[in-house]
Design a protein around this motif. Structure first.
Motif, PDB file in Angstrom:
ATOM      1  N   ARG A   1     -16.276  65.880 -11.014  1.00  0.00           N
ATOM      2  CA  ARG A   1     -15.922  66.282  -9.651  1.00  0.00           C
ATOM      3  C   ARG A   1     -15.339  65.129  -8.837  1.00  0.00           C
ATOM      4  NH1 ARG A   1     -20.761  69.857  -7.134  1.00  0.00           N
ATOM      5  NH2 ARG A   1     -21.950  67.955  -7.476  1.00  0.00           N
ATOM      6  N   ALA A   2     -15.825  63.915  -9.095  1.00  0.00           N
ATOM      7  CA  ALA A   2     -15.409  62.775  -8.272  1.00  0.00           C
ATOM      8  C   ALA A   2     -14.118  62.117  -8.740  1.00  0.00           C
ATOM      9  CB  ALA A   2     -16.528  61.729  -8.227  1.00  0.00           C
ATOM     10  N   THR A   3     -13.939  62.006 -10.065  1.00  0.00           N
ATOM     11  CA  THR A   3     -12.817  61.217 -10.577  1.00  0.00           C
ATOM     12  C   THR A   3     -11.924  61.946 -11.569  1.00  0.00           C
ATOM     13  OG1 THR A   3     -14.004  60.329 -12.509  1.00  0.00           O
ATOM     14  CG2 THR A   3     -14.324  59.188 -10.396  1.00  0.00           C
ATOM     15  N   GLY A   4     -12.348  63.089 -12.063  1.00  0.00           N
ATOM     16  CA  GLY A   4     -11.569  63.774 -13.092  1.00  0.00           C
ATOM     17  C   GLY A   4     -11.787  63.215 -14.473  1.00  0.00           C
ATOM     18  N   ASP A   5     -12.804  62.410 -14.662  1.00  0.00           N
ATOM     19  CA  ASP A   5     -13.154  61.886 -15.984  1.00  0.00           C
ATOM     20  C   ASP A   5     -14.478  62.497 -16.451  1.00  0.00           C
ATOM     21  OD1 ASP A   5     -10.991  60.117 -16.352  1.00  0.00           O
ATOM     22  OD2 ASP A   5     -11.964  58.595 -15.103  1.00  0.00           O
ATOM     23  N   PRO A   6     -14.650  62.779 -17.730  1.00  0.00           N
ATOM     24  CA  PRO A   6     -13.681  62.616 -18.824  1.00  0.00           C
ATOM     25  C   PRO A   6     -12.621  63.715 -18.871  1.00  0.00           C
ATOM     26  CG  PRO A   6     -15.688  63.579 -19.668  1.00  0.00           C
ATOM     27  CD  PRO A   6     -15.951  63.288 -18.219  1.00  0.00           C
ATOM     28  N   VAL A   7     -12.746  64.756 -18.013  1.00  0.00           N
ATOM     29  CA  VAL A   7     -11.730  65.808 -17.943  1.00  0.00           C
ATOM     30  C   VAL A   7     -11.571  66.216 -16.482  1.00  0.00           C
ATOM     31  CG1 VAL A   7     -12.074  66.733 -20.264  1.00  0.00           C
ATOM     32  CG2 VAL A   7     -13.476  67.585 -18.395  1.00  0.00           C
ATOM     33  N   GLU A   8     -10.398  66.747 -16.166  1.00  0.00           N
ATOM     34  CA  GLU A   8     -10.140  67.240 -14.811  1.00  0.00           C
ATOM     35  C   GLU A   8     -10.833  68.580 -14.597  1.00  0.00           C
ATOM     36  OE1 GLU A   8      -8.411  66.032 -12.263  1.00  0.00           O
ATOM     37  OE2 GLU A   8      -7.330  64.317 -13.128  1.00  0.00           O
ATOM     38  N   ALA A   9     -11.333  68.785 -13.387  1.00  0.00           N
ATOM     39  CA  ALA A   9     -11.839  70.095 -13.014  1.00  0.00           C
ATOM     40  C   ALA A   9     -10.660  71.010 -12.669  1.00  0.00           C
ATOM     41  CB  ALA A   9     -12.779  69.971 -11.826  1.00  0.00           C
ATOM     42  N   PRO A  10     -10.793  72.318 -12.923  1.00  0.00           N
ATOM     43  CA  PRO A  10     -11.958  73.009 -13.466  1.00  0.00           C
ATOM     44  C   PRO A  10     -12.142  72.715 -14.951  1.00  0.00           C
ATOM     45  CG  PRO A  10     -10.146  74.542 -13.194  1.00  0.00           C
ATOM     46  CD  PRO A  10      -9.698  73.255 -12.574  1.00  0.00           C
ATOM     47  N   ALA A  11     -13.395  72.652 -15.378  1.00  0.00           N
ATOM     48  CA  ALA A  11     -13.679  72.206 -16.736  1.00  0.00           C
ATOM     49  C   ALA A  11     -14.922  72.896 -17.282  1.00  0.00           C
ATOM     50  CB  ALA A  11     -13.874  70.692 -16.759  1.00  0.00           C
ATOM     51  N   VAL A  12     -14.952  73.005 -18.605  1.00  0.00           N
ATOM     52  CA  VAL A  12     -16.142  73.471 -19.323  1.00  0.00           C
ATOM     53  C   VAL A  12     -16.511  72.380 -20.315  1.00  0.00           C
ATOM     54  CG1 VAL A  12     -17.107  75.171 -20.909  1.00  0.00           C
ATOM     55  CG2 VAL A  12     -15.571  75.906 -19.085  1.00  0.00           C
ATOM     56  N   LEU A  13     -17.742  71.893 -20.199  1.00  0.00           N
ATOM     57  CA  LEU A  13     -18.246  70.860 -21.103  1.00  0.00           C
ATOM     58  C   LEU A  13     -19.462  71.416 -21.834  1.00  0.00           C
ATOM     59  CD1 LEU A  13     -17.568  69.306 -18.082  1.00  0.00           C
ATOM     60  CD2 LEU A  13     -17.393  67.465 -19.753  1.00  0.00           C
ATOM     61  N   LEU A  14     -19.504  71.195 -23.141  1.00  0.00           N
ATOM     62  CA  LEU A  14     -20.533  71.787 -23.988  1.00  0.00           C
ATOM     63  C   LEU A  14     -21.298  70.712 -24.725  1.00  0.00           C
ATOM     64  CD1 LEU A  14     -18.132  74.426 -25.556  1.00  0.00           C
ATOM     65  CD2 LEU A  14     -19.768  74.870 -23.725  1.00  0.00           C
ATOM     66  N   SER A  15     -22.564  70.970 -24.965  1.00  0.00           N
ATOM     67  CA  SER A  15     -23.338  70.068 -25.814  1.00  0.00           C
ATOM     68  C   SER A  15     -24.428  70.850 -26.529  1.00  0.00           C
ATOM     69  CB  SER A  15     -23.958  68.917 -25.002  1.00  0.00           C
ATOM     70  OG  SER A  15     -25.054  69.357 -24.220  1.00  0.00           O
ATOM     71  N   GLY A  16     -24.881  70.277 -27.630  1.00  0.00           N
ATOM     72  CA  GLY A  16     -25.973  70.861 -28.403  1.00  0.00           C
ATOM     73  C   GLY A  16     -26.918  69.763 -28.844  1.00  0.00           C
ATOM     74  N   GLY A  17     -27.815  70.105 -29.723  1.00  0.00           N
ATOM     75  CA  GLY A  17     -28.792  69.144 -30.215  1.00  0.00           C
ATOM     76  C   GLY A  17     -30.197  69.638 -29.979  1.00  0.00           C
ATOM     77  N   GLU A  18     -31.122  68.713 -29.904  1.00  0.00           N
ATOM     78  CA  GLU A  18     -32.526  69.090 -29.721  1.00  0.00           C
ATOM     79  C   GLU A  18     -33.241  68.014 -28.929  1.00  0.00           C
ATOM     80  OE1 GLU A  18     -35.992  71.176 -32.291  1.00  0.00           O
ATOM     81  OE2 GLU A  18     -35.026  69.466 -33.258  1.00  0.00           O
ATOM     82  N   THR A  19     -33.585  68.338 -27.698  1.00  0.00           N
ATOM     83  CA  THR A  19     -34.371  67.410 -26.900  1.00  0.00           C
ATOM     84  C   THR A  19     -35.853  67.721 -27.067  1.00  0.00           C
ATOM     85  OG1 THR A  19     -34.182  68.832 -24.942  1.00  0.00           O
ATOM     86  CG2 THR A  19     -32.533  67.098 -25.210  1.00  0.00           C
ATOM     87  N   THR A  20     -36.682  66.813 -26.587  1.00  0.00           N
ATOM     88  CA  THR A  20     -38.122  66.958 -26.752  1.00  0.00           C
ATOM     89  C   THR A  20     -38.821  66.818 -25.403  1.00  0.00           C
ATOM     90  OG1 THR A  20     -38.278  64.599 -27.258  1.00  0.00           O
ATOM     91  CG2 THR A  20     -38.130  66.101 -29.123  1.00  0.00           C
ATOM     92  N   VAL A  21     -40.087  67.202 -25.393  1.00  0.00           N
ATOM     93  CA  VAL A  21     -40.922  67.080 -24.207  1.00  0.00           C
ATOM     94  C   VAL A  21     -42.225  66.409 -24.595  1.00  0.00           C
ATOM     95  CG1 VAL A  21     -42.297  68.348 -22.506  1.00  0.00           C
ATOM     96  CG2 VAL A  21     -39.960  69.072 -22.996  1.00  0.00           C
ATOM     97  N   THR A  22     -42.594  65.406 -23.846  1.00  0.00           N
ATOM     98  CA  THR A  22     -43.928  64.825 -23.989  1.00  0.00           C
ATOM     99  C   THR A  22     -44.850  65.596 -23.051  1.00  0.00           C
ATOM    100  OG1 THR A  22     -42.992  62.652 -24.479  1.00  0.00           O
ATOM    101  CG2 THR A  22     -45.312  62.737 -23.811  1.00  0.00           C
TER     102      THR A  22
END
Length: 469
Positions: free
Chosen positions: A331-352
């Motif tokens: 929103r502030a700088t257009g990095d790593p992509v310009e808005a409007p944008a869709v950014l995706l991620s996966g993986g597995e986080t944990t909880v203590t």
């Protein structure tokens, strides 16, 4: 697939970005259906040659075909195999925690067990699978389905251990914040089935494993605790995990691991072991499958999506802060992509787990993200985060859909918002579900019949444009 989609979208300022986030989630869940993933990797030609992810097996070379396996996606995967092979399957059994669709199977038995803490019916089901493996001959072709959740659903206590030993150890590990690799190192060395031991029991049959991965990096030694794969971990490694996280494991577990570390008990089979000479395991789908489908939905909506990573891990609430920072940077700088944008991620986080609240890593991720996000910019932004099995941390919610207004100092004026202090208290109590549900942010899919790890869809709209486009 999202049962409460209308409630999630009702009367929201950031409606369009929220809508797109849910579109991406639904496409991802559809693509991760086990029957679709198996059909995409397995084929049978007119000459009875079976192709599995590019490797071919002539069914004429075998006297029988047996299907076995387990995990949350086991029924869907078994259904695809039976639809393809029909009466060529002589017998089989798979173990799952959701038997929806089992009635359609004629050649393969479905056994129900429990997740994430193993149960007596899981022990009985695992014993049945081991019996099938023991009965296999050199002319047997075993098609083995290994999917996420199999570690808990297929408990097979090693000599000297009881189900209660496994239950106590599993519970402590799940609450410790340990990684899945660390948890499974302990599981493998406490089991008669995991860590390549199922491959030992099935020898000298030909075994073709179909893995639907729920682990970062698709490591076959970790998916389902690697029942068909060589194990690089040791008894000493397992002991170190207990010590690292201060796990108060039952005496029988510690004694077994200590005996193994001294060399008094044979190790799990390692790379090069003869048990794997006729074993081939292929990943037929995983987290990347879901991410690619989500990206496809974003492209259909006119976006050029960015996949940040399929390997996000670590404490959920901390990983969430990085995703909040990414949204702010876009929103502030257009990095790593310009808005409007869709950014995706996966993986597995944990909880203590420190308190007795109700939540899971995806719910904590969503609440932490909403709390940490700078909501001052005009561009609408939304985050959908789900466990693809539909049950985050054992709750009845898959995850949550949040936006820049979910956590707000003006919550008293907006019943759909959460006060910052309420969010902080909930995170401290490991009770993320309660405030998110009260704010109509919890995503509910029910059990999805699959498990390919976590999915996050971050949508950043155009500056000053509520439509997000």
């Amino acid at each position: 697939m999202i049962r409460n989609r209308d409630e999630l979208l009702a009367d929201r300022r950031a409606g369009s970005v929220r809508d797109l986030a849910l579109d991406c989630v639904e496409e991802a869940l559809a693509a991760a259906r086990p029957d679709r993933m198996v059909r995409g990797a397995v084929a049978l030609d007119a000459s009875a040659r079976l192709s599995v992810a590019g490797e071919t097996f002539d069914l004429g070379d075998y006297s029988e075909v047996v299907v076995l396996g387990g995990g949350k996606a086991a029924v869907g995967a078994a259904s695809a195999l039976e639809a393809l092979l029909g009466e060529r399957i002589d017998r089989g059994a798979v173990v799952t925690d959701d038997a929806d669709g089992a009635d359609a199977l004629d050649r393969i038995d479905v056994r129900e067990a429990d997740h994430p803490v193993p149960s007596e019916r899981g022990v009985e089901a695992a014993a049945e699978l081991l019996d099938l493996a023991d009965a296999a001959a050199e002319e047997t072709l075993i098609l083995a389905v290994v999917t996420g959740g199999a570690s808990a659903l297929l408990p097979a206590p090693a000599d000297g251990l009881s189900l209660s030993d496994l239950r106590a150890t599993t519970t402590a590990l799940l609450e410790s914040g340990a990684t899945i690799e660390e948890i499974n190192a302990v599981r493998k060395h406490s089991s008669a089935l995991k860590g390549g031991r199922l491959a030992e029991r099935a020898a000298p049959a030909t075994v073709v494993g179909l893995a639907l991965s729920d682990v970062v990096g698709d490591d076959l030694a970790v998916v389902g605790s690697g029942p068909l794969s060589p194990d690089d971990s040791t008894y000493g490694d397992a002991l170190a995990v207990l010590d690292r996280y201060g796990i108060d494991a039952p005496a029988a577990v510690r004694e077994r691991l200590a005996s193994g570390a001294r060399g008094a008990i044979p190790e799990t089979p390692k790379p090069g072991h003869p048990a794997f000479e006729r074993v081939s395991v292929r990943v037929v789908g995983g987290n990347r499958t879901a991410l690619d489908a989500a990206a496809g939905a974003a492209k259909e909506a006119g976006f050029d999506p960015t996949i940040l990573s399929s390997r996000v891990r670590g404490e959920a609430r901390e990983a969430a802060k990085t995703h909040a920072a990414v949204a702010e940077e876009v929103r502030a700088t257009g990095d790593p992509v310009e808005a409007p944008a869709v950014l995706l991620s996966g993986g597995e986080t944990t909880v203590t787990v420190r308190r007795e609240g109700t939540g899971g890593p995806n719910l904590e991720f969503a609440l932490s993200w909403a709390l940490d996000l700078d909501a001052s910019a005009d561009a609408p932004v939304a985050l959908a985060v789900v466990d693809t099995d539909g049950r985050d941390g054992g709750t009845d919610a898959a995850g949550a859909l949040v936006d820049a207004g979910t956590v707000s100092d003006f919550a008293d004026e907006n019943t759909e918002a959460i006060r910052p202090e309420t969010a902080r208290d909930a995170l401290a109590a490991n009770d993320a579900l309660a405030p998110l549900a009260d704010a109509d942010c919890a995503i509910r899919t029910g059990a999805t019949g699959t498990n390919v790890n976590d999915l996050r869809v971050l949508v950043v709209g155009g500056d000053g444009d509520e439509s997000g486009s």
